[in-house]
Design a protein around this motif. Structure first.
Motif, mmCIF file in Angstrom:
data_model
loop_
_atom_site.group_PDB
_atom_site.id
_atom_site.type_symbol
_atom_site.label_atom_id
_atom_site.label_comp_id
_atom_site.label_asym_id
_atom_site.label_seq_id
_atom_site.Cartn_x
_atom_site.Cartn_y
_atom_site.Cartn_z
ATOM 1 N N ALA A 1 34.712 41.749 43.364
ATOM 2 C CA ALA A 1 36.106 42.057 43.020
ATOM 3 C C ALA A 1 36.502 41.312 41.750
ATOM 4 O O ALA A 1 37.202 41.846 40.891
ATOM 5 C CB ALA A 1 37.018 41.659 44.172
ATOM 6 N N GLY A 2 36.030 40.084 41.636
ATOM 7 C CA GLY A 2 36.311 39.311 40.428
ATOM 8 C C GLY A 2 35.628 39.912 39.223
ATOM 9 O O GLY A 2 36.219 39.996 38.140
ATOM 10 N N LEU A 3 34.402 40.360 39.405
ATOM 11 C CA LEU A 3 33.651 40.928 38.289
ATOM 12 C C LEU A 3 34.288 42.208 37.777
ATOM 13 O O LEU A 3 34.309 42.486 36.589
ATOM 14 C CB LEU A 3 32.210 41.194 38.717
ATOM 15 C CG LEU A 3 31.359 39.954 39.014
ATOM 16 C CD1 LEU A 3 30.004 40.352 39.573
ATOM 17 C CD2 LEU A 3 31.187 39.120 37.756
ATOM 18 N N LEU A 4 34.782 43.013 38.725
ATOM 19 C CA LEU A 4 35.358 44.290 38.324
ATOM 20 C C LEU A 4 36.822 44.169 37.924
ATOM 21 O O LEU A 4 37.426 45.131 37.457
ATOM 22 C CB LEU A 4 35.225 45.312 39.464
ATOM 23 C CG LEU A 4 33.791 45.757 39.759
ATOM 24 C CD1 LEU A 4 33.740 46.611 41.008
ATOM 25 C CD2 LEU A 4 33.215 46.522 38.585
ATOM 26 N N SER A 5 37.406 42.980 38.150
ATOM 27 C CA SER A 5 38.795 42.717 37.763
ATOM 28 C C SER A 5 39.761 43.758 38.298
ATOM 29 O O SER A 5 40.589 44.285 37.563
ATOM 30 C CB SER A 5 38.919 42.678 36.241
ATOM 31 O OG SER A 5 38.224 41.591 35.754
ATOM 32 N N THR A 6 39.647 44.057 39.559
ATOM 33 C CA THR A 6 40.529 45.074 40.112
ATOM 34 C C THR A 6 41.843 44.456 40.552
ATOM 35 O O THR A 6 41.983 43.260 40.652
ATOM 36 C CB THR A 6 39.882 45.721 41.340
ATOM 37 O OG1 THR A 6 39.568 44.672 42.241
ATOM 38 C CG2 THR A 6 38.666 46.493 40.961
ATOM 39 N N THR A 7 42.789 45.304 40.810
ATOM 40 C CA THR A 7 44.074 44.835 41.308
ATOM 41 C C THR A 7 43.892 44.258 42.702
ATOM 42 O O THR A 7 43.302 44.877 43.564
ATOM 43 C CB THR A 7 45.064 46.005 41.401
ATOM 44 O OG1 THR A 7 45.168 46.570 40.128
ATOM 45 C CG2 THR A 7 46.421 45.515 41.871
ATOM 46 N N THR A 8 44.368 43.057 42.870
ATOM 47 C CA THR A 8 44.229 42.430 44.169
ATOM 48 C C THR A 8 45.294 41.376 44.347
ATOM 49 O O THR A 8 45.890 40.922 43.374
ATOM 50 C CB THR A 8 42.821 41.802 44.315
ATOM 51 O OG1 THR A 8 42.807 41.025 45.509
ATOM 52 C CG2 THR A 8 42.479 40.909 43.149
ATOM 53 N N ASP A 9 45.526 41.018 45.539
ATOM 54 C CA ASP A 9 46.467 39.931 45.796
ATOM 55 C C ASP A 9 45.857 38.592 45.444
ATOM 56 O O ASP A 9 46.493 37.564 45.580
ATOM 57 C CB ASP A 9 46.849 39.926 47.267
ATOM 58 C CG ASP A 9 47.997 40.872 47.524
ATOM 59 O OD1 ASP A 9 48.336 41.068 48.684
ATOM 60 O OD2 ASP A 9 48.545 41.432 46.557
ATOM 61 N N GLY A 10 44.663 38.603 45.047
ATOM 62 C CA GLY A 10 43.997 37.344 44.739
ATOM 63 C C GLY A 10 43.049 36.979 45.840
ATOM 64 O O GLY A 10 43.181 37.423 46.967
ATOM 65 N N ASP A 11 42.074 36.207 45.462
ATOM 66 C CA ASP A 11 41.106 35.784 46.448
ATOM 67 C C ASP A 11 41.698 34.665 47.286
ATOM 68 O O ASP A 11 42.012 33.598 46.776
ATOM 69 C CB ASP A 11 39.838 35.312 45.748
ATOM 70 C CG ASP A 11 38.834 34.823 46.741
ATOM 71 O OD1 ASP A 11 38.476 35.612 47.621
ATOM 72 O OD2 ASP A 11 38.423 33.668 46.632
ATOM 73 N N ALA A 12 41.866 34.911 48.512
ATOM 74 C CA ALA A 12 42.489 33.909 49.350
ATOM 75 C C ALA A 12 41.535 32.784 49.668
ATOM 76 O O ALA A 12 41.953 31.666 49.867
ATOM 77 C CB ALA A 12 42.959 34.559 50.632
ATOM 78 N N ALA A 13 40.280 33.090 49.698
ATOM 79 C CA ALA A 13 39.288 32.090 50.066
ATOM 80 C C ALA A 13 39.674 31.414 51.368
ATOM 81 O O ALA A 13 39.622 30.209 51.505
ATOM 82 C CB ALA A 13 39.126 31.054 48.966
ATOM 83 N N THR A 14 40.111 32.228 52.272
ATOM 84 C CA THR A 14 40.722 31.657 53.464
ATOM 85 C C THR A 14 39.871 31.780 54.705
ATOM 86 O O THR A 14 40.175 31.162 55.717
ATOM 87 C CB THR A 14 42.043 32.368 53.751
ATOM 88 O OG1 THR A 14 41.810 33.756 53.683
ATOM 89 C CG2 THR A 14 43.088 31.950 52.771
ATOM 90 N N GLY A 15 38.835 32.563 54.657
ATOM 91 C CA GLY A 15 37.973 32.675 55.823
ATOM 92 C C GLY A 15 38.720 33.141 57.045
ATOM 93 O O GLY A 15 39.456 34.114 57.010
ATOM 94 N N LEU A 16 38.543 32.432 58.142
ATOM 95 C CA LEU A 16 39.165 32.842 59.393
ATOM 96 C C LEU A 16 40.685 32.846 59.293
ATOM 97 O O LEU A 16 41.344 33.648 59.927
ATOM 98 C CB LEU A 16 38.737 31.888 60.509
ATOM 99 C CG LEU A 16 37.307 32.077 60.995
ATOM 100 C CD1 LEU A 16 36.929 30.926 61.909
ATOM 101 C CD2 LEU A 16 37.153 33.395 61.721
ATOM 102 N N SER A 17 41.213 31.954 58.472
ATOM 103 C CA SER A 17 42.668 31.926 58.358
ATOM 104 C C SER A 17 43.180 33.198 57.708
ATOM 105 O O SER A 17 44.312 33.603 57.924
ATOM 106 C CB SER A 17 43.125 30.710 57.571
ATOM 107 O OG SER A 17 42.630 30.759 56.265
ATOM 108 N N GLY A 18 42.331 33.845 56.926
ATOM 109 C CA GLY A 18 42.722 35.112 56.326
ATOM 110 C C GLY A 18 42.937 36.177 57.382
ATOM 111 O O GLY A 18 43.799 37.048 57.247
ATOM 112 N N ILE A 19 42.162 36.100 58.430
ATOM 113 C CA ILE A 19 42.311 37.080 59.500
ATOM 114 C C ILE A 19 43.608 36.822 60.262
ATOM 115 O O ILE A 19 44.322 37.718 60.644
ATOM 116 C CB ILE A 19 41.115 36.978 60.465
ATOM 117 C CG1 ILE A 19 39.842 37.369 59.728
ATOM 118 C CG2 ILE A 19 41.314 37.859 61.673
ATOM 119 C CD1 ILE A 19 38.593 37.064 60.487
ATOM 120 N N GLY A 20 43.906 35.556 60.459
ATOM 121 C CA GLY A 20 45.049 35.232 61.295
ATOM 122 C C GLY A 20 46.349 35.021 60.542
ATOM 123 O O GLY A 20 47.382 34.804 61.148
ATOM 124 N N SER A 21 46.305 35.103 59.245
ATOM 125 C CA SER A 21 47.497 34.726 58.485
ATOM 126 C C SER A 21 48.244 35.938 57.963
ATOM 127 O O SER A 21 48.022 37.054 58.376
ATOM 128 C CB SER A 21 47.086 33.860 57.301
ATOM 129 O OG SER A 21 46.449 34.666 56.350
#
Lengths: 213, 280
Positions: free
Chosen positions: A97-117
């Motif tokens: 996603a970073g390489l292709l520079s697509t529209t995104t909310d940003g990399d959360a780098a959140t792991g499991l917290s990403g699922i629960g947050s």
């Protein structure tokens, strides 16, 4: 609320479990009957790819772990082999996603917290990039699986199965990318309930930066 | 448009997950997780099986139509192969009466076990392999019908494989064509003993560890050996030699190619022989 299990976290975890179960049921009930040059398409691998692409490398890796473990329940290969490959696939999807520079909310780098947050998949998504990423990474996952199988002493996983399975995998990735995007977006959709500051189900695991819009 | 940021934490999570998975794989290899994983697999299969049966029943009428769309090339090839086999069988027809008499005598003398007293459980095929890296089928009968791990499974014309996973209402059968399948065989009725392994490439098999200098001919039948400790009873047709350009390994043993007797697709029911290792 910061340390406890939030309602939004529970709902999201249930949705993720439902996503995994329904996709696996579709895979082992329906997709196994679709024969493309002697192999069948697979949608399970698209879960970590799509999650990783839109939610970041960590979430992709975690979803790879969860979907791989689910898939491993239905195959006779060593338990965890599929998960190992798909963890890397989900992680790579986040990097892509970073390489292709697509529209995104940003990399959360959140792991499991990403699922629960309170994270969610953005609405603006390019069909071509995601289909391309799904195609390339699903194919790469197959190659990785074949290589790992060969390393485990079954060279036929490279010579016999791999080439035969690639066309079906690529077709499945292209066809399944759209529906999987909808499904992942539903699973990670914000439910109108505000999460806590680090409103994660497993916030201790998520290092930082749960994003809220 | 924001370029995703990468946090050091994502690498930590990746490392933790990879290490956790490697630990699980190692424990599974050593058999420490067999109870837990086995139970989880059993529950998962029991949950999914009704869907598999339903979809299979629903799709079966149109299955051949779908197959014809996606497998035109292989159907043409199969048609050519069947024509060739038909021609071969016409030639063999002349000697059938004599062979039938011989077969009758052999059957009477040796009492081929799979025709004899081994109990058989006929089971429906409900699904193929869920992974593209294995050759397995799933059957709609399991432990509750008396099916156990290691039982041989036969089709119309020979050995199909062996039961490798079983739960209450179903089981998984590893086909002979799977690269993990290795069985002891006898090439010809009184021929040399050898090992047959799957190749993962359709019904093609390799026959290894044939004694050096053995003269084999194309179409020589191959049967399960049934030696002490064998995983199959003796005399079940496995396949026939398809190519005799043998290769030699380091110890001088020869290898040839073979083709499975049983068809790998198009069957709806198979027989599970309720025979377990060492029960002969």
């Amino acid at each position: 609320m910061g340390t406890g299990i939030t309602v939004i976290g529970m709902v999201r975890v249930l949705k993720v479990i439902m996503l995994l179960v329904v996709t696996e049921v579709v895979e082992v009930s329906l997709l196994v009957h679709v024969d493309i040059l002697g192999a069948h398409p697979t949608f399970m691998v698209l879960i970590p790819i799509v999650s990783g692409y839109f939610m970041g490398s960590s979430t992709g890796a975690v979803m790879g772990f969860l979907s791989g473990m689910t898939a491993d329940l239905f195959v006779p290969t060593p338990f965890g082999l599929t998960a190992l490959i798909w963890i890397c696939t989900g992680y790579l999807a986040g990097l892509s996603a970073g390489l292709l520079s697509t529209t995104t909310d940003g990399d959360a780098a959140t792991g499991l917290s990403g699922i629960g947050s309170g994270m969610q998949v953005p609405n603006q998504t390019g069909a071509v990039p995601i289909a391309l990423v799904c195609m390339l990474l699903a194919g790469s996952a197959q190659v990785g699986y074949g290589l790992l199988g060969a390393l485990f002493g079954v060279p036929a996983m490279l010579t016999g199965y791999l080439l035969r399975s690639l066309p079906a995998t690529v077709v499945g990735a292209v066809v399944g990318a759209g529906p999987m995007l909808v499904a992942v977006r539903w699973a990670f959709k914000r439910d109108g309930i505000h999460a806590g500051k680090r409103g994660a189900l497993f916030s201790a695991v998520g290092p930082r930066g749960v994003l809220h819009r | 448009m924001s370029r995703p940021k990468r946090y050091p934490g994502s690498r930590i999570i990746l490392t933790i997950l990879v290490l956790a998975t490697l630990t699980i794989i190692t424990l599974d290899f050593r058999g420490y997780t067999s109870g837990v994983v086995g139970r989880a697999k059993s529950i998962a299969h029991d949950v999914v099986q009704p869907f598999q049966v339903g979809v299979t029943d629903m799709l079966r009428p149109v299955g051949s139509y779908l197959d014809s769309i996606f497998q035109t090339g292989s159907l043409i090839q199969e048609n050519q192969q069947l024509r060739s086999e038909n021609s071969f069988l016409r030639q063999k027809l002349l000697s059938t009466a004599y062979m039938r008499e011989q077969l009758k005598q052999i059957s009477t003398l040796e009492k081929l076990p799979y025709i004899g007293s081994i109990p058989i459980m006929t089971a429906p095929v409900i699904a193929g392999a869920s992974s593209n890296f294995e050759s397995t089928i799933e059957l709609g009968k399991g432990a509750s019908s008396g099916i156990a791990l290691g039982m041989p499974v036969v089709g119309y014309s020979g050995l199909l494989g062996t039961v490798i996973d079983v739960w209450s209402s179903g089981c998984t059968v590893r086909l002979l064509s799977d690269p993990h399948s290795v069985i002891g065989v006898r090439v010809g009725v009184n021929g040399p003993y050898a090992m047959v392994a799957g190749t993962g490439n359709g019904g093609k098999l390799t026959v290894d560890y044939i004694a050096p200098g053995t003269q084999l001919q194309v179409d020589t039948p191959i049967y399960t050996s049934g030696l002490n400790g064998a995983i199959f009873p003796p005399g079940i047709p496995v396949g026939y030699v398809s190519k005799v350009n043998s290769t030699t390994n380091a110890s001088g043993d020869e290898s040839v190619q073979a083709t499975m007797s049983a068809r790998l697709s198009g069957f709806q029911y198979v027989d599970v022989l309720q025979w377990v290792q060492g029960s002969q």
